[in-house]
Write a protein that holds these residues in place. Sequence first.
Motif, short mmCIF file in Angstrom:
data_model
loop_
_atom_site.label_atom_id
_atom_site.label_comp_id
_atom_site.label_asym_id
_atom_site.label_seq_id
_atom_site.Cartn_x
_atom_site.Cartn_y
_atom_site.Cartn_z
N VAL A 5 0.86 -1.18 0.00
CA VAL A 5 0.00 0.00 0.00
C VAL A 5 0.89 1.23 0.00
O VAL A 5 1.78 1.36 0.83
N ILE A 6 0.65 2.12 -0.96
CA ILE A 6 1.44 3.34 -1.06
C ILE A 6 0.52 4.53 -0.79
O ILE A 6 -0.45 4.75 -1.51
N TYR A 7 0.82 5.24 0.26
CA TYR A 7 0.09 6.45 0.62
C TYR A 7 1.10 7.59 0.76
O TYR A 7 2.20 7.39 1.29
N SER A 8 0.73 8.76 0.33
CA SER A 8 1.62 9.90 0.51
C SER A 8 1.50 10.45 1.93
O SER A 8 2.38 11.16 2.39
N ASP A 9 0.41 10.11 2.61
CA ASP A 9 0.18 10.58 3.97
C ASP A 9 -0.02 9.37 4.88
O ASP A 9 -1.03 8.68 4.81
N GLY A 10 0.97 9.08 5.71
CA GLY A 10 0.91 7.92 6.60
C GLY A 10 -0.21 8.00 7.62
O GLY A 10 -0.78 6.98 8.01
N ILE A 11 -0.55 9.20 8.04
CA ILE A 11 -1.64 9.38 9.01
C ILE A 11 -2.97 8.98 8.39
O ILE A 11 -3.83 8.41 9.06
N ALA A 12 -3.16 9.23 7.10
CA ALA A 12 -4.40 8.85 6.42
C ALA A 12 -4.55 7.33 6.39
O ALA A 12 -5.64 6.80 6.62
N LEU A 13 -3.46 6.63 6.11
CA LEU A 13 -3.50 5.17 6.11
C LEU A 13 -3.79 4.65 7.51
O LEU A 13 -4.63 3.76 7.69
N TRP A 14 -3.13 5.19 8.50
CA TRP A 14 -3.36 4.79 9.89
C TRP A 14 -4.80 5.06 10.29
O TRP A 14 -5.45 4.21 10.91
N GLY A 15 -5.32 6.21 9.93
CA GLY A 15 -6.70 6.56 10.25
C GLY A 15 -7.70 5.62 9.58
O GLY A 15 -8.70 5.24 10.18
N LYS A 16 -7.42 5.25 8.35
CA LYS A 16 -8.29 4.32 7.64
C LYS A 16 -8.30 2.96 8.33
O LYS A 16 -9.35 2.35 8.51
N LYS A 17 -7.13 2.49 8.74
CA LYS A 17 -7.04 1.20 9.42
C LYS A 17 -7.72 1.24 10.78
O LYS A 17 -8.42 0.29 11.15
N VAL A 18 -7.55 2.31 11.52
CA VAL A 18 -8.20 2.43 12.83
C VAL A 18 -9.71 2.52 12.65
O VAL A 18 -10.48 1.92 13.41
N GLY A 19 -10.15 3.24 11.64
CA GLY A 19 -11.59 3.32 11.36
C GLY A 19 -12.18 1.97 11.03
O GLY A 19 -13.24 1.59 11.53
N LEU A 20 -11.49 1.21 10.20
CA LEU A 20 -11.95 -0.14 9.87
C LEU A 20 -11.94 -1.03 11.12
O LEU A 20 -12.84 -1.85 11.31
N ALA A 21 -10.93 -0.86 11.96
CA ALA A 21 -10.84 -1.65 13.19
C ALA A 21 -12.03 -1.38 14.10
O ALA A 21 -12.59 -2.30 14.70
N MET A 22 -12.44 -0.12 14.19
CA MET A 22 -13.57 0.22 15.06
C MET A 22 -14.90 -0.24 14.46
O MET A 22 -15.79 -0.66 15.19
N ILE A 23 -15.03 -0.17 13.15
CA ILE A 23 -16.32 -0.48 12.52
C ILE A 23 -16.53 -1.97 12.33
O ILE A 23 -17.58 -2.50 12.69
N ILE A 24 -15.55 -2.67 11.77
CA ILE A 24 -15.75 -4.09 11.48
C ILE A 24 -14.77 -4.99 12.23
O ILE A 24 -14.55 -6.14 11.85
N GLY A 25 -14.19 -4.48 13.31
CA GLY A 25 -13.26 -5.28 14.10
C GLY A 25 -13.89 -6.52 14.67
O GLY A 25 -13.26 -7.58 14.74
N PHE A 26 -15.15 -6.45 15.09
CA PHE A 26 -15.81 -7.61 15.68
C PHE A 26 -15.96 -8.75 14.68
O PHE A 26 -16.07 -9.91 15.08
N ILE A 27 -15.92 -8.45 13.39
CA ILE A 27 -15.96 -9.49 12.36
C ILE A 27 -14.55 -9.97 12.04
O ILE A 27 -14.31 -11.17 11.88
N LEU A 28 -13.60 -9.05 11.95
CA LEU A 28 -12.26 -9.39 11.52
C LEU A 28 -11.41 -10.07 12.58
O LEU A 28 -10.52 -10.86 12.25
N ILE A 29 -11.65 -9.79 13.85
CA ILE A 29 -10.83 -10.38 14.92
C ILE A 29 -10.91 -11.90 14.91
O ILE A 29 -9.88 -12.58 14.90
#
Length: 64
Positions: free
Chosen positions: A27-51
């Motif tokens: 994954v190539i992002y020019s903004d590392g914070i955006a990638l981190w934010g996307k991953k944290v958002g996914l973790a909060m929303i669908i974490g109960f399925i992915l864990i």
Amino acid sequence: MEMVIFIIYVALGYWAVNKTIYANKVVIYSDGIALWGKKVGLAMIIGFILIPIAIVKTILDRHK
């Protein structure tokens, strides 16, 4: 106590997102914070399925 449980949930969800959605991908992002934010958002929303999926995937990968 609820905050500790939430932090553990987000940490496990973040690990699960990396183990399932972003596994074996470059994954190539020019903004590392955006990638981190996307991953944290996914973790909060669908974490109960992915864990559970990530736990099973980790167990199965160790038995190969």
